[in-house]
Scaffold this motif. Structure first.
Motif, mmCIF file in Angstrom:
data_model
loop_
_atom_site.group_PDB
_atom_site.id
_atom_site.type_symbol
_atom_site.label_atom_id
_atom_site.label_comp_id
_atom_site.label_asym_id
_atom_site.label_seq_id
_atom_site.Cartn_x
_atom_site.Cartn_y
_atom_site.Cartn_z
ATOM 1 N N SER A 72 10.753 6.174 2.027
ATOM 2 C CA SER A 72 11.685 6.090 0.903
ATOM 3 C C SER A 72 12.248 4.673 0.751
ATOM 4 C CB SER A 72 12.830 7.099 1.071
ATOM 5 O OG SER A 72 13.666 6.738 2.157
ATOM 6 N N LYS A 73 12.150 3.869 1.794
ATOM 7 C CA LYS A 73 12.641 2.488 1.738
ATOM 8 C C LYS A 73 11.537 1.490 1.375
ATOM 9 C CE LYS A 73 16.582 2.929 4.905
ATOM 10 N NZ LYS A 73 16.931 4.212 4.457
ATOM 11 N N MET A 74 10.332 2.013 1.098
ATOM 12 C CA MET A 74 9.205 1.145 0.746
ATOM 13 C C MET A 74 8.963 1.189 -0.761
ATOM 14 S SD MET A 74 6.480 2.198 3.652
ATOM 15 C CE MET A 74 6.884 2.201 5.377
ATOM 16 N N GLU A 75 8.348 0.127 -1.252
ATOM 17 C CA GLU A 75 7.979 0.086 -2.668
ATOM 18 C C GLU A 75 6.780 1.012 -2.888
ATOM 19 O OE1 GLU A 75 6.096 -2.980 -5.954
ATOM 20 O OE2 GLU A 75 6.799 -3.769 -4.028
ATOM 21 N N ASN A 76 6.870 1.857 -3.908
ATOM 22 C CA ASN A 76 5.766 2.771 -4.229
ATOM 23 C C ASN A 76 4.678 1.989 -4.949
ATOM 24 O OD1 ASN A 76 3.989 4.712 -5.151
ATOM 25 N ND2 ASN A 76 5.575 6.179 -5.661
ATOM 26 N N THR A 77 3.580 1.798 -4.243
ATOM 27 C CA THR A 77 2.453 1.055 -4.803
ATOM 28 C C THR A 77 1.396 2.001 -5.365
ATOM 29 O OG1 THR A 77 1.320 1.064 -2.682
ATOM 30 C CG2 THR A 77 2.774 -0.813 -3.126
ATOM 31 N N GLY A 78 1.624 3.315 -5.205
ATOM 32 C CA GLY A 78 0.629 4.290 -5.639
ATOM 33 C C GLY A 78 -0.427 4.544 -4.584
ATOM 34 N N LYS A 79 -0.316 3.844 -3.454
ATOM 35 C CA LYS A 79 -1.286 3.986 -2.368
ATOM 36 C C LYS A 79 -0.799 5.071 -1.399
ATOM 37 C CE LYS A 79 -3.779 1.227 1.028
ATOM 38 N NZ LYS A 79 -3.966 -0.125 1.578
ATOM 39 N N ILE A 80 -1.729 5.916 -0.950
ATOM 40 C CA ILE A 80 -1.397 6.993 -0.020
ATOM 41 C C ILE A 80 -1.334 6.422 1.395
ATOM 42 C CG2 ILE A 80 -2.094 9.216 0.935
ATOM 43 C CD1 ILE A 80 -3.586 9.718 -1.736
ATOM 44 N N ILE A 81 -0.151 6.565 2.018
ATOM 45 C CA ILE A 81 0.058 6.126 3.397
ATOM 46 C C ILE A 81 0.782 7.244 4.143
ATOM 47 C CG2 ILE A 81 0.119 3.655 2.823
ATOM 48 C CD1 ILE A 81 3.207 3.834 2.988
ATOM 49 N N PHE A 82 0.980 7.054 5.442
ATOM 50 C CA PHE A 82 1.718 8.020 6.245
ATOM 51 C C PHE A 82 3.103 8.251 5.629
ATOM 52 C CE2 PHE A 82 4.837 9.087 9.433
ATOM 53 C CZ PHE A 82 4.228 10.132 10.105
ATOM 54 N N GLY A 83 3.491 9.516 5.509
ATOM 55 C CA GLY A 83 4.815 9.869 5.010
ATOM 56 C C GLY A 83 4.886 10.139 3.522
ATOM 57 N N THR A 84 3.842 9.786 2.774
ATOM 58 C CA THR A 84 3.890 10.007 1.328
ATOM 59 C C THR A 84 3.617 11.464 0.980
ATOM 60 O OG1 THR A 84 1.574 9.314 1.101
ATOM 61 C CG2 THR A 84 3.257 7.650 0.663
ATOM 62 N N THR A 85 4.101 11.859 -0.187
ATOM 63 C CA THR A 85 3.846 13.185 -0.739
ATOM 64 C C THR A 85 2.842 13.009 -1.869
ATOM 65 O OG1 THR A 85 6.086 13.875 -0.177
ATOM 66 C CG2 THR A 85 4.916 15.205 -1.802
ATOM 67 N N VAL A 86 1.761 13.791 -1.800
ATOM 68 C CA VAL A 86 0.635 13.594 -2.704
ATOM 69 C C VAL A 86 0.393 14.864 -3.512
ATOM 70 C CG1 VAL A 86 -1.798 12.938 -2.793
ATOM 71 C CG2 VAL A 86 -0.380 12.117 -0.927
ATOM 72 N N LEU A 87 0.286 14.718 -4.827
ATOM 73 C CA LEU A 87 -0.081 15.834 -5.707
ATOM 74 C C LEU A 87 -1.555 15.666 -6.046
ATOM 75 C CD1 LEU A 87 0.608 18.308 -7.480
ATOM 76 C CD2 LEU A 87 1.248 16.688 -9.293
ATOM 77 N N LEU A 139 -3.224 12.964 -8.435
ATOM 78 C CA LEU A 139 -2.412 12.930 -9.641
ATOM 79 C C LEU A 139 -1.171 12.041 -9.472
ATOM 80 C CD1 LEU A 139 -2.526 16.679 -10.786
ATOM 81 C CD2 LEU A 139 -3.913 14.751 -11.603
ATOM 82 N N SER A 140 -0.512 12.161 -8.302
ATOM 83 C CA SER A 140 0.651 11.311 -8.060
ATOM 84 C C SER A 140 0.870 11.106 -6.570
ATOM 85 C CB SER A 140 1.915 11.918 -8.691
ATOM 86 O OG SER A 140 2.298 13.089 -8.000
ATOM 87 N N VAL A 141 1.542 9.997 -6.258
ATOM 88 C CA VAL A 141 1.902 9.645 -4.885
ATOM 89 C C VAL A 141 3.389 9.313 -4.903
ATOM 90 C CG1 VAL A 141 1.490 8.065 -2.962
ATOM 91 C CG2 VAL A 141 -0.411 8.705 -4.480
ATOM 92 N N GLU A 142 4.160 10.043 -4.095
ATOM 93 C CA GLU A 142 5.604 9.807 -4.046
ATOM 94 C C GLU A 142 6.011 9.282 -2.684
ATOM 95 O OE1 GLU A 142 7.781 13.271 -5.179
ATOM 96 O OE2 GLU A 142 6.648 13.544 -7.019
#
Length: 157
Positions: A77-92, A152-155
């Motif tokens: 949550s403290k990182m800039e969302n680049t749209g890239k899937i990394i550890f901790g992200t929520t992916v649709l 579809l999305s990366v949060e």
């Protein structure tokens, strides 16, 4: 070796550790003391049961302390969302065969719970997702065969 863990995962382990040390351990110690008062320890089932519980409790305390000392807590949550899937992200994801949407959050091994759509970073689907970008299509090998998804999305939350 550092073990990746989300902020929530680390908090959950700290809460469990606090409970074990502050509540569970004193309760077991009291149960052992009470059982000792009943006399002969060789045939005292209450005493042996309490000692067994003590062993499990102390083992879990050591396990949690080791995990926390080796944890690399990652707060996406403290990182800039680049749209890239990394550890901790929520992916649709969209299953391109069934048009079904599914959401996964990529977490550490201890936090993984498929019923809550929390998948381990070491799972085949997470390994297939890491590094992909929003809009990418990918094929993931599952026990039921290959499944084609679109991201579809990366949060980062």
């Amino acid at each position: 070796m550092k073990i990746p863990m989300t902020v929530h995962g680390a908090e959950s382990l700290r809460e469990e550790l606090e409970y074990l040390k502050g509540t569970r351990r004193p309760t077991i110690i009291q149960a052992i003391a009470d059982a000792r008062e009943h006399g002969d320890l060789k045939e005292n089932a209450e005493y042996h049961a309490a000692r067994e519980q003590q062993g499990f409790c102390e083992g879990r305390i050591q396990e949690i302390e080791a995990k926390l000392s080796n944890a690399q807590v990652i707060d996406v949550s403290k990182m800039e969302n680049t749209g890239k899937i990394i550890f901790g992200t929520t992916v649709l994801l969209l299953n391109l065969s069934t048009d079904a949407e599914v959401t996964y959050r990529i977490v550490g091994d201890d936090e993984a719970d498929l019923k809550q759509n929390l998948i381990s970073v070491n799972s085949p689907i997470a390994r297939g997702l890491i590094g992909k970008m929003e809009g990418d299509e990918l094929v993931v090998s599952t026990p039921g065969g290959d499944v084609e998804f679109e991201v579809l999305s990366v949060e980062y939350k």
